[in-house]
Design a protein around this motif. Structure first.
Motif, PDB file in Angstrom:
ATOM      1  N   GLY A 256       8.397 -17.732   1.441  1.00 46.15           N
ATOM      2  CA  GLY A 256       8.318 -16.279   1.444  1.00 46.15           C
ATOM      3  C   GLY A 256       9.688 -15.658   1.617  1.00 46.15           C
ATOM      4  N   SER A 257       9.796 -14.411   1.283  1.00 49.36           N
ATOM      5  CA  SER A 257      11.027 -13.640   1.485  1.00 49.36           C
ATOM      6  C   SER A 257      10.654 -12.172   1.477  1.00 49.36           C
ATOM      7  CB  SER A 257      12.056 -13.935   0.390  1.00 49.36           C
ATOM      8  OG  SER A 257      11.610 -13.442  -0.863  1.00 49.36           O
ATOM      9  N   LEU A 258      11.530 -11.358   2.029  1.00 48.74           N
ATOM     10  CA  LEU A 258      11.259  -9.924   2.026  1.00 48.74           C
ATOM     11  C   LEU A 258      11.119  -9.416   0.592  1.00 48.74           C
ATOM     12  CD1 LEU A 258      10.893  -7.281   3.496  1.00 48.74           C
ATOM     13  CD2 LEU A 258      13.389  -7.042   3.599  1.00 48.74           C
ATOM     14  N   ALA A 259      11.956  -9.909  -0.319  1.00 45.97           N
ATOM     15  CA  ALA A 259      11.881  -9.476  -1.713  1.00 45.97           C
ATOM     16  C   ALA A 259      10.530  -9.834  -2.331  1.00 45.97           C
ATOM     17  CB  ALA A 259      13.020 -10.099  -2.510  1.00 45.97           C
ATOM     18  N   ALA A 264       4.881  -7.198  -3.859  1.00 41.35           N
ATOM     19  CA  ALA A 264       3.423  -7.252  -3.940  1.00 41.35           C
ATOM     20  C   ALA A 264       2.860  -5.860  -4.254  1.00 41.35           C
ATOM     21  CB  ALA A 264       2.845  -7.765  -2.626  1.00 41.35           C
ATOM     22  N   ASP A 265       1.974  -5.817  -5.196  1.00 42.56           N
ATOM     23  CA  ASP A 265       1.347  -4.553  -5.608  1.00 42.56           C
ATOM     24  C   ASP A 265       2.423  -3.506  -5.883  1.00 42.56           C
ATOM     25  OD1 ASP A 265      -1.141  -5.655  -5.457  1.00 42.56           O
ATOM     26  OD2 ASP A 265      -1.490  -5.036  -3.391  1.00 42.56           O
ATOM     27  N   HIS A 271       1.057  -2.697   1.593  1.00 41.84           N
ATOM     28  CA  HIS A 271       1.009  -3.827   0.654  1.00 41.84           C
ATOM     29  C   HIS A 271       1.958  -4.932   1.093  1.00 41.84           C
ATOM     30  CE1 HIS A 271      -0.296  -0.698  -2.576  1.00 41.84           C
ATOM     31  NE2 HIS A 271      -1.287  -1.039  -1.799  1.00 41.84           N
ATOM     32  N   LEU A 272       3.165  -4.546   1.519  1.00 40.90           N
ATOM     33  CA  LEU A 272       4.155  -5.540   1.954  1.00 40.90           C
ATOM     34  C   LEU A 272       3.641  -6.324   3.152  1.00 40.90           C
ATOM     35  CD1 LEU A 272       7.971  -4.914   2.365  1.00 40.90           C
ATOM     36  CD2 LEU A 272       6.693  -6.156   4.089  1.00 40.90           C
ATOM     37  N   MET A 276       2.718 -10.359   3.485  1.00 39.82           N
ATOM     38  CA  MET A 276       3.354 -11.185   4.502  1.00 39.82           C
ATOM     39  C   MET A 276       2.295 -11.910   5.344  1.00 39.82           C
ATOM     40  SD  MET A 276       6.106  -9.932   7.403  1.00 39.82           S
ATOM     41  CE  MET A 276       6.861  -8.774   6.254  1.00 39.82           C
ATOM     42  N   ARG A 277       1.260 -11.159   5.759  1.00 40.13           N
ATOM     43  CA  ARG A 277       0.198 -11.755   6.582  1.00 40.13           C
ATOM     44  C   ARG A 277      -0.557 -12.829   5.803  1.00 40.13           C
ATOM     45  NH1 ARG A 277      -0.914  -6.112   7.957  1.00 40.13           N
ATOM     46  NH2 ARG A 277       0.044  -5.644   9.985  1.00 40.13           N
ATOM     47  N   GLN A 278      -0.744 -12.622   4.511  1.00 37.86           N
ATOM     48  CA  GLN A 278      -1.464 -13.608   3.704  1.00 37.86           C
ATOM     49  C   GLN A 278      -0.726 -14.937   3.662  1.00 37.86           C
ATOM     50  OE1 GLN A 278      -1.897 -11.513  -0.033  1.00 37.86           O
ATOM     51  NE2 GLN A 278      -3.897 -10.644   0.522  1.00 37.86           N
ATOM     52  N   ASP A 279       0.615 -14.890   3.501  1.00 35.38           N
ATOM     53  CA  ASP A 279       1.396 -16.134   3.472  1.00 35.38           C
ATOM     54  C   ASP A 279       1.337 -16.844   4.822  1.00 35.38           C
ATOM     55  OD1 ASP A 279       2.073 -16.096   0.849  1.00 35.38           O
ATOM     56  OD2 ASP A 279       4.114 -15.342   1.122  1.00 35.38           O
TER      57      ASP A 279
END
Length: 621
Positions: A256-259, A264-265, A271-272, A276-279
């Protein structure tokens, strides 16, 4: 099981041992699952799966078995916990076979285990014994030392057969091993092959050892060093390290990364945070798991945010911190983060208990570059000295080495022949350019200046310089003993050596050219990095030597201070003047070395020392 003879004795005496068998080789576990009872149990025992305890009662000769070659669902593990408690209360023997306890077996099982057995990777002795047992004949020749690397029980089952001779079995196993090696991708490396990442590899080995203890239930997760940041320039192998570590640990990796999360969406805050929570949820559901966070310095320090989107950025950082060690915990998660400048990162991310271990990753040395080329070339150029290529590639990162090898293979492939050294030289130094005699002479003078000063400083044995037909100097190497330098005078000598090429051009040709500057591996770039470290990190020069500004390789951060730029410039001007003085004193020697380069294309350190001494003797006479 053979290594614990008391285990069978305990069962025969009516005891209730709890046996845990682990191995990374699923084939070995599957094979063991079919024969363990014949090895361990006396006749007459009833084997009941862990989920079938309703048929078990106290006093019957029963063994509870847990065989798990893939992770179980949390709900199933919860149900198995009841069976473990029943087995413990009724003193029933238990045998559990799985890659590890966590995610495969009830955690209570690890706490009551009395015998922990681990199946090691295949070794040469086991392969030799297997061939002898299956074929009925011993191997007539010793096995190659690299044969066991990467070999599985599945390989033995495929290639070792009763109707084959030991030599046939060995030939097929060796062929499979060679095919496996040839088919490895350029990035499919082992920890031992990650040259230039010594500190990171040491951390990986320590963590792998602890991870094995955790899998066996002998170490709590919080005792594992499970959070690290690799900080260094782009292309130095930080992402590759995470992939190799996950592979050797036998763990899945979530990247993962902030970018990535921001894309996402529609990129709104909700959405961000959801992405993040999904990963993180996916990582926890696959625990133990490696979580690789790229460009972690994108989570910038909240105290230094002043732009109009500050509230948005602060909530992003807060959300990341919550996931990093929030209420869900970090059990089973190993965090590896990558950064180009960790100084920009939010300090809370780096505090103890999160990503507190920071490992600096620098550009590889010529010695490391030579090993990196050798690893990526595999069987190509196996008998060729690559030291010249390594010095030519100084300033390369791991990604540059990988690109150069691919380019060299492409050149050879399109020419419909095998690779040669010239292909690799072209790939490293660029396509051949038409060089005039004037340009080649300037290059020769420049390289001669470096080498004469190095010889004067007693480094002649480290000199190997050559001028290729495309005008590339394959010997433009910095001294390989920088890690052993401690005093200002030693570093000052290095600065003189680096700037001596430019000084030789000015003394012999009247003015310097552009060859000293340019890219990150240029003389001026190297000299500036060293001078910045002396003044802003090592405390060896500058107006305030006792003030530590930044880490040695944080050149940009040190240069951001105006007074440090002045101090660094003063240091470089002093070193350059010293280089000019030495070249003027040894003008004739520099000229002869340059001519030798033009005529022969190369010159050794001993030859340079001989030229210098010969001129001295002539002057004395």
């Amino acid at each position: 099981m053979d290594s614990a003879p008391s285990l069978r004795n305990e069962i025969e005496a009516g005891g209730a041992p709890v046996v845990l068998v682990t191995a990374n080789d699923i084939g070995a576990l599957e094979g063991l699952a079919t024969i363990w009872d014949k090895v361990l149990l006396p006749p007459g025992y009833l084997i009941v799966p862990g989920w079938g305890l309703k048929d078990v009662y106290h006093g019957k000769r029963t063994v509870i078995s847990y065989i798990a070659t893939s992770p179980n669902k949390p709900a199933d593990l919860q149900a198995y916990r009841k069976s473990v408690r029943i087995a413990a209360q009724l003193a029933i023997p238990v045998v559990a076979i799985a890659p590890q306890v966590q995610s495969y077996l009830p955690e209570e099982l690890g706490r009551i285990t009395t015998y922990r057995l681990s199946i090691p990777p295949l070794d040469l002795a086991t392969i030799t014994r297997t061939i002898r047992i299956v074929t009925g004949k011993p191997c007539a020749q010793p096995l190659r030392s690299d044969l066991a690397a990467g070999m599985s029980v599945e390989d033995l089952a495929l290639y070792v057969r009763y109707d084959r001779s030991p030599d046939e079995c060995l030939r097929l196993l060796q062929s499979a091993a060679e095919t496996r090696q040839q088919n490895r991708a350029s990035r499919d490396l082992a920890l031992d092959e990650l040259h230039g990442l010594d500190e990171a590899v040491a951390w990986a080995r320590s963590t792998l050892t602890d991870l094995q203890l955790y899998r066996e239930g002998r170490l709590a997760w919080q005792e594992i060093d499970h959070g690290v940041v690799l900080n260094g320039p782009t292309g130095t192998g930080k992402t590759l390290f995470a992939q190799v570590f996950a592979s050797e640990a036998g763990l899945p990796i979530i990247t993962g990364s902030l970018a990535k999360w921001q894309s996402a969406d529609e990129g709104h805050l909700g959405h961000l945070l959801r992405a993040m929570r999904q990963d993180f949820a996916q990582a926890r559901s696959n625990a133990p798991c490696v979580v690789f966070i790229d460009e972690v310095d994108a989570f910038a320090s909240r105290d230094e945010l002043t732009h109009s989107h500050r509230d948005y950025a602060v909530q992003v950082v807060n959300g990341f911190l919550e996931l990093l060690d929030g209420i869900a915990g970090r059990e089973g998660l190993i965090f590896i983060a990558a950064s180009n400048n960790v100084a920009r990162c939010e300090p809370a991310v780096l505090r103890a208990g999160r990503l507190n271990r920071i490992i600096q990753v620098s550009l590889p040395s010529p010695a490391d570059l030579e090993k990196m080329f050798r690893v990526r070339l595999r069987a190509d150029l196996s008998n060729v000295d690559l030291s010249g290529i390594a010095t030519l590639a100084q300033g390369f990162a791991g990604a540059d080495v990988e690109r150069a090898v691919k380019d060299a293979r492409r050149i050879a492939r399109q020419s419909q022949r095998s690779m040669n050294l010239d292909d690799l030289i072209r790939a490293v130094g660029g396509e051949p350019a038409v060089r005039s005699e004037h340009e080649l002479w300037r290059i020769a003078v420049h390289e001669a200046g470096h080498r004469v000063i190095m010889a004067l400083h007693g480094s002649a044995d480290r000199i190997k310089v050559a001028i290729h037909q495309n005008g590339t100097a394959a010997g433009r190497s910095l001294r390989d003993d920088l890690a052993c330098l401690h005093t200002y005078s030693e570093w000052k000598e290095v600065l003189l050596e680096i700037l001596a090429g430019r000084a030789a051009e000015e003394v012999l040709l009247g003015s310097p050219g552009v060859g000293s500057g340019g890219g990150p591996a240029s003389d001026l770039a190297l000299a500036t990095r060293i001078a910045a470290a002396l003044a802003g990190s090592f405390g060896l020069s500058g107006p305030h030597p006792l003030v530590h500004i930044a880490l040695p390789d944080a050149t940009e951060e040190i240069l951001s201070q105006p007074y440090m730029r002045t101090a660094i410039s003063t240091e470089l001007e002093s070193a350059y003047q010293g280089a000019l003085d030495l070249i003027r004193q040894h003008r004739d020697a520099t000229m002869q070395v340059a001519r030798s380069l033009m005529v022969n294309g190369h010159v050794s350190g001993s030859e340079i020392s001989r030229i210098i001494q010969s001129i001295r003797n002539n002057r004395l006479n």
